[in-house]
Design an enzyme around this catalytic site. Structure first.
Site, PDB file in Angstrom:
ATOM      1  N   LYS A  69       2.877  10.888   7.590  1.00  0.00           N
ATOM      2  CA  LYS A  69       2.058  10.533   8.739  1.00  0.00           C
ATOM      3  C   LYS A  69       2.537  11.159  10.051  1.00  0.00           C
ATOM      4  CE  LYS A  69       0.063   6.323   6.808  1.00  0.00           C
ATOM      5  NZ  LYS A  69      -1.278   6.848   6.566  1.00  0.00           N
ATOM      6  N   ASP A  92       9.729   2.917   1.512  1.00  0.00           N
ATOM      7  CA  ASP A  92       8.517   3.642   1.896  1.00  0.00           C
ATOM      8  C   ASP A  92       8.338   3.477   3.404  1.00  0.00           C
ATOM      9  OD1 ASP A  92       5.968   4.491   2.531  1.00  0.00           O
ATOM     10  OD2 ASP A  92       5.005   3.608   0.779  1.00  0.00           O
ATOM     11  N   PHE A 106       0.867  -1.176   0.000  1.00  0.00           N
ATOM     12  CA  PHE A 106       0.000   0.000   0.000  1.00  0.00           C
ATOM     13  C   PHE A 106       0.904   1.227   0.000  1.00  0.00           C
ATOM     14  CE2 PHE A 106      -2.397   3.514   1.635  1.00  0.00           C
ATOM     15  CZ  PHE A 106      -3.644   3.367   1.043  1.00  0.00           C
TER      16      PHE A 106
END
Length: 460
Positions: free
Chosen positions: A262, A233, A148
């Site tokens: 985030k 990532d 994802f």
């Protein structure tokens, strides 16, 4: 404008407003599973509903609230920016705060040289795709199955979940999936020497899938061999989540690019970052007339940069990364102790405060029949027999790690205490034990959920 007054006066319309003007299906889902408690405030790792009941949040906004909600240091930094009358986003100038944040991030990743700021993790992925293609002159991007990386078009083209991709094809060309943790498959794709980058989560968020010990180092070596950039990532795993500043540090690997977002926001102002080697950066921004060849209007705004600086300050000052390692070790030991004691608990994976508890088909006939009944209605539905009682009876907010998943993922704030871990352990022990009682309250709930699922399918 009195924001507090608006919130207070319109609170009763919370769900009606969203049904009318935003996402009606989200509201229907919340009401169906009983999550429509109307959270009104947050403090640290806790949420409080309309009755001021306290909940322990194990989602943390999918990892955004690493410091917990409304961290005083982050709030003070943002207030200071607003009170300073800074020029902000002049565009024909550069930001002091952006320069300082880049400097401090790169101290943690000393083998990289430059930073590029974005507004989100997905934007960081988009930038990495462009930088990799521009720097190598190659079109291809390799990604791992079940990955994802975001939901914008470039990022979605690297998304391993068909549920997100369906209806939006065709994706970007030259994006190739390989199985996670499969070096032979990776080398077969890289050997064609058309791949600009291999973009991989060190620990996959969907399922909390960990690589075997030598995989990431060997993957990085293959990338060097075939001239492909290795991109980590760390949008969810970075900034202390796994008990290290970056998750990839557990395996001693130095990527060509690192993607962050985030937690860097401090939970207030979205910010993403790409940290990368100088030669890659210089291939993109190689002349004065290409000084703005890639960018984003709001990407280096002073509020976002201040939020990032305050987050880094708090992570260090409050030993959040050390706490994540300690509390994660405790919780992993507790959950791993459930394997063997409870038939439904199949495997526990994780590092630091990124933990996945995977459930699966039991051995005993009675439990096997119950499992088959509920899973036949909707794959992954069993996990709701755990998450819903956790929420309703123990006031613990958790959720599955992805569509049709049998894994519940925990991403608590990095500031959780011993008492919070006691709370987690008590709640899960009770919920998992109840799921093994057939018939019982959990299975009555399961039948009700199955009925809702069948009605929804019929309605569709």
């Amino acid at each position: 404008m009195d924001i507090k007054a608006i919130v207070s006066e319109r609170e009763a319309e919370r769900y009606a407003l969203h049904s009318r003007h935003l996402n009606e299906q989200m509201v229907r889902m919340l009401k169906t599973i009983g999550y429509d408690v109307g959270f009104r405030r947050g403090e640290g790792p806790y949420l409080y509903d309309r009755e001021d009941r306290q909940y322990l949040d194990l989602l943390s906004g999918f990892g955004v609230f690493a410091l917990g909600r409304n961290h005083a240091g982050v709030r003070d930094a943002l207030k200071a920016v607003l009170d300073s009358d800074l020029p902000n986003l002049v565009q024909m100038d550069v930001s002091v705060l952006a320069g300082v944040l880049a400097e401090r991030l790169l101290r943690h990743v000393p083998y990289l040289d430059n930073a590029f700021f974005s507004n989100s993790g997905a934007e960081a992925v988009e930038a990495a795709i462009k930088f990799a293609r521009g720097a190598t002159g190659r079109p291809g991007i390799v990604y791992a199955e079940h990955a994802f990386h975001g939901l914008t078009y470039g990022a979605l083209s690297l998304n391993g979940d068909a549920n997100f991709r369906t209806g939006f094809e065709p994706m970007l060309p030259d994006c190739v999936a390989v199985p996670f943790d499969d070096l032979a498959a990776l080398e077969q794709v890289l050997a064609a020497r058309t791949m600009a980058a291999f973009i991989v989560e060190p620990i996959q968020g969907k399922g909390v899938n960990l690589p075997s010990d030598g995989y990431l180092a060997a993957a990085a070596a293959l990338c060097r061999k075939y001239g492909t950039l290795f991109v980590a990532d760390e949008i969810q795993t970075g900034l202390g989540r796994t008990g290290r500043f970056l998750a990839i540090e557990h395996w001693g690997v130095e990527p060509d690019m690192v993607l962050l977002a985030k937690a860097l926001s401090g939970g207030h102002v979205p910010v993403g970052a790409v940290l990368l080697r100088k030669w890659i950066f210089d291939k993109i921004f190689n002349r004065m007339d290409r000084a703005v060849v890639h960018g984003s209007t709001f990407s280096k705004n002073d509020l976002a940069m201040a939020a990032g600086l305050a987050t880094l300050e708090a992570l260090e000052a409050e030993d959040c990364i050390g706490n994540a390692a300690r509390q994660g070790e405790r919780l992993l030991a507790f959950f791993q102790g459930m394997v063997g004691r409870y038939e439904f608990v199949k495997e526990v994976r994780g590092k630091g405060l990124m933990i996945g508890i995977e459930f699966g088909r039991p051995q005993s006939m009675k439990l096997k029949a119950a499992w088959s009944m509920i899973e036949a209605v909707n794959v992954g539905l069993f996990c709701q027999l755990i998450t819903l009682p956790l929420f309703k009876e123990h006031r613990i907010l958790s959720q599955v790690s992805g569509h049709a998943s049998h894994t519940i993922k925990l991403l608590p704030a990095l500031v959780i205490s011993d008492a919070d871990c006691d709370w987690i352990e008590r709640g899960f022990e009770a919920a998992v034990a109840d799921s093994h009682r057939v018939p019982g309250a959990a299975w009555s709930l399961g039948k009700a959920l199955a009925g809702h699922a069948m009605k929804a399918t019929a309605g569709a």
